[in-house]
Design a protein around this motif. Structure first.
Motif, short mmCIF file in Angstrom:
data_model
loop_
_atom_site.label_atom_id
_atom_site.label_comp_id
_atom_site.label_asym_id
_atom_site.label_seq_id
_atom_site.Cartn_x
_atom_site.Cartn_y
_atom_site.Cartn_z
N CYS A 152 35.85 40.21 46.64
CA CYS A 152 36.40 39.87 45.46
C CYS A 152 37.24 40.95 44.80
N CYS A 192 35.41 41.49 41.37
CA CYS A 192 34.01 41.99 40.89
C CYS A 192 33.62 42.55 42.45
N CYS A 198 31.41 34.58 39.95
CA CYS A 198 32.27 35.86 39.57
C CYS A 198 32.11 36.44 38.15
N HIS A 253 35.38 33.47 42.71
CA HIS A 253 36.04 34.76 43.07
C HIS A 253 37.32 34.65 43.84
ZN LIG Z 1 34.33 38.10 41.87
#
Ligand SMILES: [Zn+2]
Ligand SMILES: [Zn+2]
Ligand SMILES: [Zn+2]
Length: 334
Positions: A56, A59, A74, A86
């Motif tokens: 991602c 994150c 996310c 995400h």
């Molecule tokens: Zn994420």
């Protein structure tokens, strides 16, 4: 006891490596870890040409499958604009082995790294720095090898054989020896292997991972590694460092100083858990079936999907014995 000795002015005898000398029994362990670490990076680089990995961009979530997963968890800064889905991008070796770097010290008992001198030191993977301090010789990253032990009075060093000048840095540009142990852009250094080699590479890679884990744990029982209690900074050596770069949001109150504690193996080699995907050709992992899925360290998940056998210790967390309902059944459950 220790206090008594010191107050009586009696010198406390130090065992290696606390006295600056190598632990002879651990030198072969350090070499084993170092060789396995290089093999791990090479193997993962080759496998990632075949096994799709997504990370991602907002994150730290990583997913090993032909597409990203649809679980809405996310926590990235902009996740509210995506309803917590995400933002998947193609992953690299760094999504599988989270890069944890530390300063390379010519003499871990010598001058402390200060905020203003931090650029005089190289940053290398913490695992590699641990191997060097435990006896692995890498010409590009010289290490002071003492023949006389350091002497201490309580916590005060009384004789460390003076400060030696660090030899002139040898690593002009990035030599191949350095690249061998670095995870950055590792994929570009290794061409895609023939498909028939994949299961063998997968097995060698997971074996290398297990050797690294076991060996690092062993080395950390004797050699000191510190981790910051507020951020992910790791320092290999008997004392922390004084670079004021703590990434924690609380750093304003501590002037950017790290809060050093003894590190755990997970801080030096983060397990980086990902969802275990049991059927790569099946439907993508989904929120409503979350409680049926297991997890595995990202390295293990990549290797298992590529044909490695699963080490027993990961089987429980991968929940291999749970029957995952198909989507129709799941709709009825929900
Ligand atoms: Zn994420
Ligand atoms: Zn910190
Ligand atoms: Zn700041």
């Amino acid at each position: 006891m220790e206090r008594k000795l010191t107050s009586k002015g009696i010198e406390k005898p130090l065992e290696p490596p606390k006295n600056g000398l190598l632990v002879p029994d651990l030198v072969p362990v350090a070499y084993e870890v170092f060789d396995a670490w290089k093999l791990l990076i090479k193997g993962l680089s080759e496998l990632l040409h075949v096994i799709p990995v997504y990370g991602c961009s907002e994150c730290s979530e990583v997913h090993v499958a032909p597409t990203g997963h649809c679980i809405l968890d996310c926590e990235g800064r902009t996740s509210s604009t995506r309803h917590s889905s995400h933002a998947w991008v193609k992953g690299t070796v760094n999504d599988i082995i989270v890069p944890i770097e530390s300063y390379h010290l010519f003499d871990p008992f010598g001058r402390r790294v200060m905020h203003d001198t931090r650029f005089e030191y190289d940053r290398i993977p913490a695992v590699v720095e641990l191997c060097i301090q435990a006896g692995v010789d890498i010409p590009e990253f010289p290490s002071r090898r003492r023949s006389n032990p350091i002497r201490m009075f309580g916590k005060k060093v009384i004789d460390k054989g003076g400060n030696l000048e660090e030899p002139e840095s040898l690593h002009v540009a990035k030599s191949s020896a350095i690249l061998d142990f670095d995870t950055y852009r590792a994929c570009e250094r290794f061409p895609p292997p023939p498909l028939s080699d994949i299961p063998k590479i997968a097995q060698e890679t997971i074996d290398a991972y297990q050797i690294v884990k076991k060996g690092v744990r062993k080395l950390m029982k004797k050699y000191t590694v510190k981790a910051c209690g507020y951020c992910s900074e790791v320092h290999v050596g008997p004392w922390g460092h004084n670079a004021k770069l703590c990434g924690s949001f609380k750093h304003q109150w501590r002037d950017g100083k790290h809060g050093w504690q003894d590190a755990t193996i997970d801080e030096v080699l983060p397990p980086n858990y990902v969802w275990h995907v049991r059927d790569i050709n099946g439907p993508p992992i989904q929120s409503k079936l979350k409680r049926y899925y297991g997890k595995a360290p990202a390295v293990v998940e990549v290797c298992v999907q590529a044909g490695a056998s699963i080490p027993v210790e990961y089987k429980p967390m991968m929940r291999l014995d749970i029957v995952i309902p198909d989507t129709d059944e799941a709709a009825m459950i929900a």
